[in-house]
Scaffold this active site. Sequence first.
Site, PDB file in Angstrom:
ATOM      1  N   ASP A   1      -1.387  -7.344  -5.408  1.00 52.31           N
ATOM      2  CA  ASP A   1      -2.643  -7.460  -4.669  1.00 52.31           C
ATOM      3  C   ASP A   1      -2.338  -8.436  -3.530  1.00 52.31           C
ATOM      4  OD1 ASP A   1      -5.130  -8.189  -3.654  1.00 52.31           O
ATOM      5  OD2 ASP A   1      -6.127  -8.037  -5.601  1.00 52.31           O
TER       6      ASP A   1
ATOM      7  N   LYS B   1      -1.480  -2.030  -5.629  1.00 54.91           N
ATOM      8  CA  LYS B   1      -2.270  -2.397  -6.810  1.00 54.91           C
ATOM      9  C   LYS B   1      -2.303  -1.329  -7.891  1.00 54.91           C
ATOM     10  CE  LYS B   1      -6.023  -3.183  -4.475  1.00 54.91           C
ATOM     11  NZ  LYS B   1      -7.431  -3.536  -4.194  1.00 54.91           N
TER      12      LYS B   1
ATOM     13  N   ILE C   1      -0.655   6.261   4.255  1.00 56.39           N
ATOM     14  CA  ILE C   1       0.258   5.863   5.322  1.00 56.39           C
ATOM     15  C   ILE C   1       1.451   5.095   4.779  1.00 56.39           C
ATOM     16  CG2 ILE C   1       0.479   4.371   7.354  1.00 56.39           C
ATOM     17  CD1 ILE C   1      -2.420   5.139   8.055  1.00 56.39           C
ATOM     18  N   GLY C   2       1.195   4.168   3.848  1.00 59.17           N
ATOM     19  CA  GLY C   2       2.290   3.382   3.279  1.00 59.17           C
ATOM     20  C   GLY C   2       3.336   4.253   2.615  1.00 59.17           C
TER      21      GLY C   2
ATOM     22  N   LYS D   1       6.218  -4.049   5.971  1.00 61.15           N
ATOM     23  CA  LYS D   1       5.009  -3.488   6.549  1.00 61.15           C
ATOM     24  C   LYS D   1       3.821  -4.179   5.892  1.00 61.15           C
ATOM     25  CE  LYS D   1       1.401  -0.456   5.898  1.00 61.15           C
ATOM     26  NZ  LYS D   1       0.492  -0.382   4.738  1.00 61.15           N
TER      27      LYS D   1
ATOM     28  N   GLY E   1       0.808  -1.222   0.000  1.00 65.54           N
ATOM     29  CA  GLY E   1       0.000   0.000   0.000  1.00 65.54           C
ATOM     30  C   GLY E   1       0.836   1.264   0.000  1.00 65.54           C
ATOM     31  N   ALA E   2       2.007   1.213  -0.622  1.00 67.24           N
ATOM     32  CA  ALA E   2       2.933   2.353  -0.565  1.00 67.24           C
ATOM     33  C   ALA E   2       2.722   3.384  -1.661  1.00 67.24           C
ATOM     34  CB  ALA E   2       4.377   1.846  -0.613  1.00 67.24           C
ATOM     35  N   SER E   3       1.687   3.236  -2.450  1.00 64.56           N
ATOM     36  CA  SER E   3       1.472   4.204  -3.528  1.00 64.56           C
ATOM     37  C   SER E   3       0.851   5.506  -3.029  1.00 64.56           C
ATOM     38  CB  SER E   3       0.577   3.599  -4.624  1.00 64.56           C
ATOM     39  OG  SER E   3      -0.694   3.244  -4.094  1.00 64.56           O
TER      40      SER E   3
ATOM     41  N   TYR F   1      15.335  -8.588   1.886  1.00 67.14           N
ATOM     42  CA  TYR F   1      14.770  -7.390   2.502  1.00 67.14           C
ATOM     43  C   TYR F   1      14.779  -7.552   4.022  1.00 67.14           C
ATOM     44  CZ  TYR F   1      10.189  -9.801   2.883  1.00 67.14           C
ATOM     45  OH  TYR F   1       9.168 -10.664   3.164  1.00 67.14           O
TER      46      TYR F   1
END
Length: 345
Positions: A74, A42, A22-23, A99, A17-19, A95
């Site tokens: 996804d 996504k 919060i991410g 998160k 969800g880094a796009s 890595y």
Amino acid sequence: MLPNTGRLAGCTVFITGASRGIGKAIALKAAKDGANIVIAAKTAQPHPKLLGTIYTAAEEIEAVGGKALPCIVDVRDEQQISAAVEKAVKKFGAYTIAKYGMSMYVLGMAEEFKGEIAVNALWPKTAIHTAAMDMLGGPGIESQCRKVDIIADAAYSIFQKPKSFTGNFVIDENILKEEGIENFDVYAIKPGHPLQPDFFLDEYPEAVSKKVESTGAVPEFKEEKLQLQPKPRSGAVEETFRIVKDSLSDDVVKATQAIYLFELSGEDGGTWFLDLKSKGGNVGYGEPSDQADVVMSMTTDDFVKMFSGKLKPTMAFMSGKLKIKGNMALAIKLEKLMNQMNARL
């Protein structure tokens, strides 16, 4: 604001969800140290209502000093997750930080990977202003929120801790207080405005204490005999507990060792218990004879759906349909028991 220290330079951070939201805030905070960021989200094409894609996020990350790897992921698709991990390892090596939105599994994973990987959950104390919050809360909700920066700073603090810091459910404000942060108005969208508590947290304990203190009252606790509740009407809840009782055995009790209390609202609601500590196990309406290890609150409809396999406990918890107090590890154990009984319900 929590200052950057440079300690994450060279670390690889895998963020779902880094796009946006919060991410992305966490990604940018780590990128300022020179971290490698795997953007697992996504959105690859521009959305008509939501700003940001994995590629625009990558540009922002590299602009502040980080290295970015945008991956279309996804999180419901195991193959996409595996492919993203393989790409991350190929480009950056193994890595070191991840998160995910998997709080229900924190304690189990922390135990499984103890000494190798630290696993922690991070929760906001208040509502955080994101595009999703605008959609859910409507006009004016932003004034009751804090900025995503507070989550980024809290996550950054966790990232710098040793592997021994694991299995924790961390509240953003609490960990930043430990870092010496005193002025939290810098995180508010509208400083001084009352803040909306996070949906998944109970009312602030300190707020309750202040209410008591302001009246000059001293809480008084009295021992009283247990008042038996009236027997509920026969229905789906009672039938569910009957089936649960028929499924109990000494082996189940030995493997679980916990007492669960269910606070159910709606038709045929009330307080029920599942005792998996006493020999042979027991269920009943009302309070258990010993203190409950886990208290679960939900509607009767969701309770029946959960025990019949139509509603996953994790999804119920994350969506706010299920609230849990007590030992989270024992709550997870109950999910395994539910899976065994699904065929009978």
